[in-house]
Design an enzyme around this catalytic site. Sequence first.
Site, PDB file in Angstrom:
ATOM      1  N   SER A   7       1.069  -1.045  -0.176  1.00 16.25           N
ATOM      2  CA  SER A   7      -0.156  -0.081   0.067  1.00 16.25           C
ATOM      3  C   SER A   7       0.855   0.853   0.211  1.00 16.25           C
ATOM      4  CB  SER A   7      -1.063   0.222   1.165  1.00 16.25           C
ATOM      5  OG  SER A   7      -1.561   1.218   1.397  1.00 16.25           O
ATOM      6  N   HIS A  32      -1.526  -1.496  -4.600  1.00 20.34           N
ATOM      7  CA  HIS A  32      -2.981  -1.346  -3.412  1.00 20.34           C
ATOM      8  C   HIS A  32      -2.539   0.641  -3.337  1.00 20.34           C
ATOM      9  CE1 HIS A  32      -5.556  -2.216  -0.552  1.00 20.34           C
ATOM     10  NE2 HIS A  32      -5.910  -1.402   0.277  1.00 20.34           N
ATOM     11  N   ASP A  34      -4.379   3.602  -1.578  1.00 21.79           N
ATOM     12  CA  ASP A  34      -5.547   4.033  -0.109  1.00 21.79           C
ATOM     13  C   ASP A  34      -6.349   5.784  -0.907  1.00 21.79           C
ATOM     14  OD1 ASP A  34      -5.806   1.855   1.072  1.00 21.79           O
ATOM     15  OD2 ASP A  34      -3.905   2.471   1.468  1.00 21.79           O
ATOM     16  N   MET A  36      -9.258   8.509  -0.358  1.00 20.91           N
ATOM     17  CA  MET A  36      -9.811   8.494   1.037  1.00 20.91           C
ATOM     18  C   MET A  36     -10.326   9.722   0.647  1.00 20.91           C
ATOM     19  SD  MET A  36      -7.755   7.195   4.092  1.00 20.91           S
ATOM     20  CE  MET A  36      -6.544   5.715   4.430  1.00 20.91           C
ATOM     21  N   HIS A  65      -7.848   1.235  -3.403  1.00 18.08           N
ATOM     22  CA  HIS A  65      -9.406   1.032  -2.292  1.00 18.08           C
ATOM     23  C   HIS A  65      -9.959   2.161  -2.372  1.00 18.08           C
ATOM     24  CE1 HIS A  65      -9.497  -0.177   1.909  1.00 18.08           C
ATOM     25  NE2 HIS A  65     -10.831  -0.198   1.638  1.00 18.08           N
ATOM     26  N   MET A  67     -11.895   4.594  -0.305  1.00 14.74           N
ATOM     27  CA  MET A  67     -12.763   4.443   0.986  1.00 14.74           C
ATOM     28  C   MET A  67     -13.140   5.873   0.563  1.00 14.74           C
ATOM     29  SD  MET A  67      -9.852   3.461   3.259  1.00 14.74           S
ATOM     30  CE  MET A  67      -8.367   3.495   1.651  1.00 14.74           C
ATOM     31  N   MET A 137     -11.118  -6.113   5.401  1.00 16.34           N
ATOM     32  CA  MET A 137     -10.537  -4.854   6.510  1.00 16.34           C
ATOM     33  C   MET A 137     -10.286  -5.234   7.869  1.00 16.34           C
ATOM     34  SD  MET A 137     -10.178  -1.937   4.600  1.00 16.34           S
ATOM     35  CE  MET A 137      -9.088  -1.387   5.876  1.00 16.34           C
ATOM     36  N   GLY A 142      -8.804   4.582   7.572  1.00 14.49           N
ATOM     37  CA  GLY A 142      -8.555   6.317   7.699  1.00 14.49           C
ATOM     38  C   GLY A 142      -7.052   5.763   7.522  1.00 14.49           C
ATOM     39  N   PHE A 143      -6.222   5.233   8.409  1.00 21.06           N
ATOM     40  CA  PHE A 143      -5.069   5.302   8.157  1.00 21.06           C
ATOM     41  C   PHE A 143      -4.174   4.531   8.403  1.00 21.06           C
ATOM     42  CE2 PHE A 143      -7.924   8.374  10.708  1.00 21.06           C
ATOM     43  CZ  PHE A 143      -6.948  10.066  10.148  1.00 21.06           C
ATOM     44  N   GLY A 144      -2.720   4.512   8.030  1.00 18.22           N
ATOM     45  CA  GLY A 144      -1.891   3.234   7.781  1.00 18.22           C
ATOM     46  C   GLY A 144      -1.294   3.741   9.599  1.00 18.22           C
ATOM     47  N   GLY A 145      -0.358   2.385   9.138  1.00 21.72           N
ATOM     48  CA  GLY A 145       0.334   2.252  10.670  1.00 21.72           C
ATOM     49  C   GLY A 145      -1.055   1.503  11.746  1.00 21.72           C
ATOM     50  N   ASP A 175      -6.274  -6.532   4.518  1.00 17.58           N
ATOM     51  CA  ASP A 175      -5.695  -4.934   4.664  1.00 17.58           C
ATOM     52  C   ASP A 175      -6.174  -4.420   5.588  1.00 17.58           C
ATOM     53  OD1 ASP A 175      -4.845  -2.417   3.842  1.00 17.58           O
ATOM     54  OD2 ASP A 175      -6.286  -1.772   2.958  1.00 17.58           O
ATOM     55  N   GLY A 176      -4.390  -4.242   6.052  1.00 15.98           N
ATOM     56  CA  GLY A 176      -4.885  -3.149   7.774  1.00 15.98           C
ATOM     57  C   GLY A 176      -3.629  -3.755   8.935  1.00 15.98           C
ATOM     58  N   GLY A 177      -2.455  -3.188   9.272  1.00 14.29           N
ATOM     59  CA  GLY A 177      -1.289  -4.123  10.297  1.00 14.29           C
ATOM     60  C   GLY A 177      -1.135  -5.356  10.188  1.00 14.29           C
ATOM     61  N   GLY A 197       1.064  -1.493   4.428  1.00 17.45           N
ATOM     62  CA  GLY A 197       1.893  -0.542   3.910  1.00 17.45           C
ATOM     63  C   GLY A 197       3.240  -0.637   4.811  1.00 17.45           C
TER      64      GLY A 197
HETATM   65  C1  DX5 Z   1      -6.185   1.963   5.649  1.00 17.41           C
HETATM   66  C2  DX5 Z   1      -5.306   1.502   4.697  1.00 17.41           C
HETATM   67  C3  DX5 Z   1      -4.430   0.228   4.497  1.00 17.41           C
HETATM   68  C4  DX5 Z   1      -3.771   0.498   4.874  1.00 17.41           C
HETATM   69  C5  DX5 Z   1      -2.144   0.027   4.915  1.00 17.41           C
HETATM   70  O1  DX5 Z   1      -7.333   2.695   6.002  1.00 17.41           O
HETATM   71  O2  DX5 Z   1      -7.018   0.410   4.044  1.00 17.41           O
HETATM   72  O3  DX5 Z   1      -4.130  -0.122   2.952  1.00 17.41           O
HETATM   73  O4  DX5 Z   1      -2.871   2.012   5.070  1.00 17.41           O
HETATM   74  O5  DX5 Z   1      -0.881   0.969   6.035  1.00 17.41           O
HETATM   75  P1  DX5 Z   1      -0.749  -0.528   7.472  1.00 17.41           P
HETATM   76  O6  DX5 Z   1       0.121  -1.637   6.468  1.00 17.41           O
HETATM   77  O7  DX5 Z   1       0.658   0.475   7.021  1.00 17.41           O
HETATM   78  O8  DX5 Z   1      -2.123  -0.600   7.406  1.00 17.41           O
HETATM   79 ZN    ZN Z   2      -6.548  -0.188   1.122  1.00 16.25          ZN
END
Ligand code: DX5
Ligand code: ZN
Length: 222
Positions: A7, A32, A34, A36, A65, A67, A137, A142-145, A175-177, A197
């Site tokens: 991502s 990927h 993102d 938003m 993706h 959102m 998900m 909304g956010f990475g990390g 997707d996520g974490g 990501g």
């Molecule tokens: C969350 C995104 C994910 C996210 C992945 O809203 O859809 O794609 O950024 O990032 P990490 O791997 O850092 O959680």
């Molecule tokens: Zn995503």
Amino acid sequence: MPEVAPSILAADFSKLGEEVRRVSEAGADYIHIDVMDGVFVPNITIGPAVVQSIRQHSKLPFISHLMISHPERHIDAFAKAGSDIIEVHFEAEQDDVRETLRAVRRAGCRAGLAVNPPTPIEDAFEYLDDVDLLLIMSVNPGFGGQKFIPDVLAKIPGVKQELLRRGLRTPIEIDGGINDKTGAMASEAGADILAAGTYVLKSESARTAIETLRGTSGQSKH
Ligand code: DX5
Ligand code: ZN
């Protein structure tokens, strides 16, 4: 062996083209992206113009993706910009989920349906015939990390069974974490594509991170 979709939300946005090239050359299977809108999720990221300008930096399939609220209004723009797969959220405000998915296919892309952690996966079952990829998900978008929510893994066996019943081989992306540990848990549970990501983009070696997620680290050294 799962596929890996880095991502680019975790990339350095001042050199996005270079970052896309870097993870593509490091052995990624998809990119990927993102998207938003500050409405469906609190954060704002990128639009079709950015997708179009990074398109030339990779031959890999682009997963957009979305959102965003009313994804149906933006499908053609993301398709024209060079998306191969467009994922829309089950939870997003839109005229009609099925119609949105069909519009993605009509635009020449594969249609992905994304489901947030609190949403029961059974809610997506009625759309499965119009879906080419299911995105589960593992964080609230909304956010990475963010931290991986392990409870979502319980959704995978049920949906696999339903897909089998319908004679579908729809891949499941998570997707996520995602990192080495949660990625292994997810692929063990049956995820086909790992979106990651932070773990890939912020690691010292994107290649090692990707190979670790695929479970092939140590087997092939380039
Ligand atoms: C969350 C995104 C994910 C996210 C992945 O809203 O859809 O794609 O950024 O990032 P990490 O791997 O850092 O959680
Ligand atoms: Zn995503």
